[in-house]
Design a protein around this motif. Sequence first.
Motif, short mmCIF file in Angstrom:
data_model
loop_
_atom_site.label_atom_id
_atom_site.label_comp_id
_atom_site.label_asym_id
_atom_site.label_seq_id
_atom_site.Cartn_x
_atom_site.Cartn_y
_atom_site.Cartn_z
N LEU A 119 72.21 35.16 21.00
CA LEU A 119 73.05 34.94 22.18
C LEU A 119 73.59 33.52 22.18
CD1 LEU A 119 73.92 36.24 24.94
CD2 LEU A 119 71.94 35.08 25.93
N ALA A 120 72.71 32.56 21.92
CA ALA A 120 73.13 31.17 21.92
C ALA A 120 74.11 30.88 20.79
CB ALA A 120 71.91 30.25 21.80
N LEU A 121 73.91 31.54 19.66
CA LEU A 121 74.73 31.25 18.50
C LEU A 121 76.10 31.90 18.56
CD1 LEU A 121 74.89 29.94 15.67
CD2 LEU A 121 73.90 32.04 14.74
N PHE A 122 76.14 33.15 19.00
CA PHE A 122 77.39 33.91 18.91
C PHE A 122 78.13 34.07 20.24
CE2 PHE A 122 74.70 35.55 15.42
CZ PHE A 122 75.49 35.15 14.36
N TRP A 123 77.39 34.23 21.33
CA TRP A 123 78.07 34.52 22.60
C TRP A 123 78.29 33.28 23.45
CZ3 TRP A 123 76.47 33.98 27.71
CH2 TRP A 123 77.32 34.56 28.65
N LEU A 124 77.26 32.43 23.55
CA LEU A 124 77.32 31.31 24.48
C LEU A 124 78.46 30.33 24.19
CD1 LEU A 124 76.06 29.98 26.92
CD2 LEU A 124 74.48 28.78 25.40
N PRO A 125 78.68 29.90 22.92
CA PRO A 125 79.78 28.95 22.70
C PRO A 125 81.13 29.50 23.15
CG PRO A 125 78.34 29.03 20.79
CD PRO A 125 77.91 30.15 21.69
N GLY A 126 81.40 30.76 22.81
CA GLY A 126 82.67 31.36 23.21
C GLY A 126 82.78 31.51 24.71
N ALA A 127 81.65 31.90 25.35
CA ALA A 127 81.68 32.07 26.81
C ALA A 127 81.90 30.74 27.51
CB ALA A 127 80.36 32.70 27.27
N LEU A 128 81.25 29.68 27.01
CA LEU A 128 81.46 28.36 27.61
C LEU A 128 82.90 27.91 27.47
CD1 LEU A 128 78.34 26.20 26.61
CD2 LEU A 128 79.13 26.74 28.90
N ALA A 129 83.46 28.12 26.27
CA ALA A 129 84.85 27.70 26.03
C ALA A 129 85.81 28.48 26.92
CB ALA A 129 85.20 27.87 24.56
N ARG A 130 85.59 29.81 27.03
CA ARG A 130 86.48 30.61 27.88
C ARG A 130 86.40 30.18 29.33
NH1 ARG A 130 84.53 34.56 24.30
NH2 ARG A 130 82.89 35.19 25.76
N HIS A 131 85.18 29.86 29.77
CA HIS A 131 85.03 29.41 31.15
C HIS A 131 85.72 28.06 31.36
CE1 HIS A 131 83.25 28.77 35.06
NE2 HIS A 131 82.69 27.64 34.65
N ALA A 132 85.55 27.16 30.40
CA ALA A 132 86.18 25.84 30.54
C ALA A 132 87.69 25.95 30.60
CB ALA A 132 85.76 24.94 29.36
N VAL A 133 88.26 26.82 29.77
CA VAL A 133 89.71 26.98 29.75
C VAL A 133 90.24 27.44 31.11
CG1 VAL A 133 91.56 28.42 28.78
CG2 VAL A 133 89.91 27.32 27.27
N THR A 134 89.44 28.23 31.81
CA THR A 134 89.91 28.76 33.10
C THR A 134 89.71 27.78 34.24
OG1 THR A 134 87.78 29.83 33.53
CG2 THR A 134 89.46 31.13 32.36
N VAL A 135 88.76 26.85 34.13
CA VAL A 135 88.45 25.99 35.28
C VAL A 135 88.92 24.54 35.13
CG1 VAL A 135 86.44 27.40 35.86
CG2 VAL A 135 86.12 25.37 34.43
N LEU A 239 88.27 23.14 21.90
CA LEU A 239 86.87 23.41 22.22
C LEU A 239 86.20 24.27 21.17
CD1 LEU A 239 87.13 24.06 26.07
CD2 LEU A 239 86.50 21.96 24.89
N ARG A 240 86.96 25.12 20.51
CA ARG A 240 86.40 25.99 19.47
C ARG A 240 85.81 25.14 18.35
NH1 ARG A 240 90.74 28.63 18.38
NH2 ARG A 240 90.48 30.01 20.17
N THR A 241 86.47 24.06 18.01
CA THR A 241 85.97 23.20 16.93
C THR A 241 85.03 22.11 17.45
OG1 THR A 241 87.96 21.82 17.13
CG2 THR A 241 88.01 23.58 15.50
N ALA A 242 85.18 21.74 18.73
CA ALA A 242 84.32 20.68 19.29
C ALA A 242 82.89 21.15 19.45
CB ALA A 242 84.89 20.21 20.62
N GLY A 243 82.70 22.44 19.77
CA GLY A 243 81.35 22.98 19.89
C GLY A 243 80.86 23.06 21.33
N PRO A 244 79.74 23.78 21.54
CA PRO A 244 79.26 24.03 22.90
C PRO A 244 78.78 22.78 23.63
CG PRO A 244 77.71 24.87 21.27
CD PRO A 244 78.95 24.50 20.53
N LEU A 245 78.19 21.81 22.93
CA LEU A 245 77.72 20.60 23.61
C LEU A 245 78.88 19.80 24.18
CD1 LEU A 245 74.83 19.40 21.26
CD2 LEU A 245 74.68 20.66 23.40
N ALA A 246 79.97 19.70 23.39
CA ALA A 246 81.15 18.99 23.88
C ALA A 246 81.77 19.75 25.05
CB ALA A 246 82.16 18.83 22.74
N THR A 247 81.78 21.07 24.95
CA THR A 247 82.32 21.88 26.05
C THR A 247 81.50 21.69 27.31
OG1 THR A 247 83.09 23.52 24.44
CG2 THR A 247 82.96 24.21 26.73
N LEU A 248 80.17 21.68 27.16
CA LEU A 248 79.30 21.49 28.32
C LEU A 248 79.53 20.12 28.94
CD1 LEU A 248 77.05 22.89 29.90
CD2 LEU A 248 75.40 21.78 28.38
#
Length: 339
Positions: A119-135, A239-248
């Motif tokens: 979940l953390a590897l495949f779903w969470l990064p994409g979900a975080l990025a999608r959420h960031a793009v919307t907010v 954000l796709r290349t920056a990664g989940p930590l940068a997105t967070l």
Amino acid sequence: MTALTRYERLESPGLWRETAQAQRRDVILSFGDASLVISDTAERVLTHWSLAAIARINPGRMPALYTPDPDGDETLEVDEPVMIEAIEAVRAAIARERPRAGRLRLVLLGLFTAGFAALALFWLPGALARHAVTVVPVSVRAEIGRDVLARITRINGPACHARDGVAALERLTARVLPETGAQVVVLSGGTGRAAHLPGGLILLNRALVEDHEDPAVAAGFILAESARAARNDPLAELLRTAGPLATLRLLTSGRLPDAALEAHAKTVLNATPRPLPQDAALLARFAAAQLSSVPYAYALDASGESVLPLIEADPMRGRNVPQVLSDGDWIRLQGICGP
């Protein structure tokens, strides 16, 4: 059960005591279906002990002493080695087959850990990025775009800023992308022909204004780059290349790490733009802007072979095309990178 099958015809004597106060009795032991059968010497069945419940009270000592209930008083004394071996073999086989809570917990923990890792590897990064793009608000997007642009110009030279040329470029932008808030910047070096950044920033190589006689070429690249940004959100790409930590960090502080901005600046400078479909959607943009798609097409491919849809389906063919830019503004724009 294999062990029980081996000993199912085995019989032996034993001493059975039903309670602590009872006398020990001579009995005959034999195996039944999932039980140890205890009979008297006249072969009358006295009791059945569940093989799964039998416990040895005195491991390693002889004669062997068994009980069907460690908390009870009923016991069975056996001194026949073959019968002891049989009982122990059956008990060991049952113990191997019995579910083990510890092992089950380990399996469940392993499955949970693997699921969480996936979940953390495949779903969470994409979900975080999608959420960031919307907010992420427009103002933060614009700030990110300016930060990346600052790093691009630091690497490949400043943006062209001749005052008259900048004013002409603003008028060209308003002509091509009215009321969008887009900002176009002409770069003195770096990037290919055009690129885009978060916040509505569009980058043009100086060759697009210096090496062509028709402002419709630069206008076409501005329009096409806007279409490319609409197809692939530039913040999502970053954000796709920056990664989940940068997105967070962006979600919590409103800023991206310097390393992520620096890396994206280099990506923009070195990446080959994704091909833009030469379809009805792109032609509709040219039609809405009242621009001919032909100058842009021939700038992409002077032979015209790979851009035939843009040439043959030009939405302004046979129609009066409004002036893209006045001659004076075009001259001023061509000098935007001058001294």
